[in-house]
Design a protein around this motif. Structure first.
Motif, PDB file in Angstrom:
ATOM      1  N   ARG B   9      27.476  15.282  28.790  1.00 45.36           N
ATOM      2  CA  ARG B   9      26.773  15.997  27.698  1.00 45.36           C
ATOM      3  C   ARG B   9      25.227  15.608  27.891  1.00 45.36           C
ATOM      4  NH1 ARG B   9      29.026  18.069  23.414  1.00 45.36           N
ATOM      5  NH2 ARG B   9      26.869  19.192  23.315  1.00 45.36           N
ATOM      6  N   GLN B  37      18.448  26.294  31.005  1.00 46.63           N
ATOM      7  CA  GLN B  37      17.896  26.808  29.817  1.00 46.63           C
ATOM      8  C   GLN B  37      16.913  25.598  29.559  1.00 46.63           C
ATOM      9  OE1 GLN B  37      20.127  26.735  26.051  1.00 46.63           O
ATOM     10  NE2 GLN B  37      19.191  28.838  25.687  1.00 46.63           N
ATOM     11  N   LYS B  40      11.361  27.514  25.443  1.00 48.81           N
ATOM     12  CA  LYS B  40      10.384  28.634  25.613  1.00 48.81           C
ATOM     13  C   LYS B  40      10.634  29.629  26.974  1.00 48.81           C
ATOM     14  CE  LYS B  40       7.282  26.349  22.277  1.00 48.81           C
ATOM     15  NZ  LYS B  40       8.027  26.767  21.144  1.00 48.81           N
ATOM     16  N   LYS B  41      11.547  29.331  27.383  1.00 51.71           N
ATOM     17  CA  LYS B  41      11.956  30.153  28.532  1.00 51.71           C
ATOM     18  C   LYS B  41      13.363  30.942  28.532  1.00 51.71           C
ATOM     19  CE  LYS B  41       9.536  27.945  32.540  1.00 51.71           C
ATOM     20  NZ  LYS B  41       9.796  27.499  33.921  1.00 51.71           N
ATOM     21  N   PRO B  42      13.515  32.019  29.107  1.00 52.17           N
ATOM     22  CA  PRO B  42      14.541  32.678  28.581  1.00 52.17           C
ATOM     23  C   PRO B  42      15.783  31.755  29.660  1.00 52.17           C
ATOM     24  CG  PRO B  42      13.156  34.303  29.739  1.00 52.17           C
ATOM     25  CD  PRO B  42      12.507  33.019  29.768  1.00 52.17           C
ATOM     26  N   LEU B  43      17.187  32.178  29.484  1.00 54.88           N
ATOM     27  CA  LEU B  43      18.011  31.426  30.152  1.00 54.88           C
ATOM     28  C   LEU B  43      17.872  32.008  31.818  1.00 54.88           C
ATOM     29  CD1 LEU B  43      21.280  32.139  28.356  1.00 54.88           C
ATOM     30  CD2 LEU B  43      20.500  29.906  29.465  1.00 54.88           C
ATOM     31  N   LEU B  88      18.139  21.808  29.877  1.00 53.45           N
ATOM     32  CA  LEU B  88      19.788  22.076  29.390  1.00 53.45           C
ATOM     33  C   LEU B  88      20.321  23.085  30.524  1.00 53.45           C
ATOM     34  CD1 LEU B  88      22.102  21.722  27.347  1.00 53.45           C
ATOM     35  CD2 LEU B  88      21.612  23.808  26.567  1.00 53.45           C
ATOM     36  N   LEU B  90      23.730  25.012  32.103  1.00 53.81           N
ATOM     37  CA  LEU B  90      24.870  25.522  31.077  1.00 53.81           C
ATOM     38  C   LEU B  90      25.884  26.304  32.137  1.00 53.81           C
ATOM     39  CD1 LEU B  90      23.165  27.351  28.303  1.00 53.81           C
ATOM     40  CD2 LEU B  90      24.795  25.676  27.800  1.00 53.81           C
ATOM     41  N   GLY B 105      30.144  26.659  28.255  1.00 53.67           N
ATOM     42  CA  GLY B 105      30.173  25.202  28.027  1.00 53.67           C
ATOM     43  C   GLY B 105      29.194  24.763  27.142  1.00 53.67           C
ATOM     44  N   GLN B 106      29.045  23.607  26.626  1.00 55.18           N
ATOM     45  CA  GLN B 106      28.166  23.048  25.675  1.00 55.18           C
ATOM     46  C   GLN B 106      26.772  22.481  26.464  1.00 55.18           C
ATOM     47  OE1 GLN B 106      30.698  20.787  23.153  1.00 55.18           O
ATOM     48  NE2 GLN B 106      29.511  21.849  21.596  1.00 55.18           N
TER      49      GLN B 106
END
Lengths: 111, 113
Positions: B9, B37, B40-43, B88, B90, B105-106
């Motif tokens: 995680r 991710q 302040k940015k899109p995926l 992050l 994902l 997923g987390q």
């Protein structure tokens, strides 16, 4: 270019209704998605619109107008647990695998 | 277990380290994805696998190397990362690459020091 616009932040009161807007400019269109993401958690699917009109699912509804490049997510009877980020994403018709994502709208629900 | 599970995680790694992120899905899906991710940015879609075959690589630097040994498992191998790679990461899966709904997923919170 490809662009998704949604408000950065919104605030609403518990029990109220809130509408989160999303406008898009993409080279093609093959569906629009809304996801909810709580802080530190995975995005979870809320809705999918590919035809114009309103899709209702419990307290949440999503609307699409393809001619206007516009969608909204409507949340009714707001609860504290609805405080989260709401992500709008458009699937490009040119590449069915590619989703174009907005930055997300951070919604704070106050008592 | 159900859904999409990611490990670890949280991960802190130096720029000279090599580490791997793992993703496992128990949904019987045929498509799996890696996303980045950042604040302040899109995926950002990084990689797409369909039936264990990589079908998309969105100009991702070679210091990120994906591996999909079977339709239930997806790895992201990391080496000589930069501080700007902190984000992050994902993993997601869907029934197929045209599926209407992706399950995420987390995520792994990666910090490069």
């Amino acid at each position: 270019g490809q662009n998704i616009d949604q408000p950065t932040e919104m605030t609403a009161t518990e029990g109220a209704i809130v509408q989160i807007n999303c406008t898009y400019q993409t080279s093609g269109f093959n569906g629009l998605f809304w996801y909810q993401q709580h802080a530190g958690e995975a995005p979870t699917f809320l809705s999918y619109n590919v035809l114009d009109g309103l899709e209702e699912k419990g307290r949440f509804s999503s609307f699409l107008s393809r001619s206007k490049g516009y969608s909204y997510l409507l949340l009714k009877e707001l609860q504290m647990k609805d405080s989260a980020s709401y992500l709008c994403a458009v699937r490009d018709a040119g590449n069915n695998r590619k989703l174009i994502w907005g930055l997300g709208t951070s919604l704070a629900v106050n008592p | 277990e159900t859904g999409v599970t990611q490990t670890p995680r949280h991960l802190v790694m130096g720029m000279t380290n090599k580490k791997s992120l793992k993703c496992e899905q128990h949904l019987g899906h045929n498509a799996m994805y890696w996303y980045k991710q950042s604040a302040k940015k899109p995926l950002e879609l990084m990689f797409v696998y369909s039936l264990e075959e990589r079908v998309e690589n969105n100009s991702v630097p070679s210091r990120f190397s994906p591996e999909c040994p079977n339709s239930s498992h997806l790895f992201l191998h990391l080496h000589t990362l930069q501080p700007e790679d902190s984000a992050l990461y994902l993993c997601a899966s869907s029934q197929d690459v045209r599926g209407a709904e992706a399950f995420f997923g987390q995520g792994t919170r990666l910090t490069v020091v």
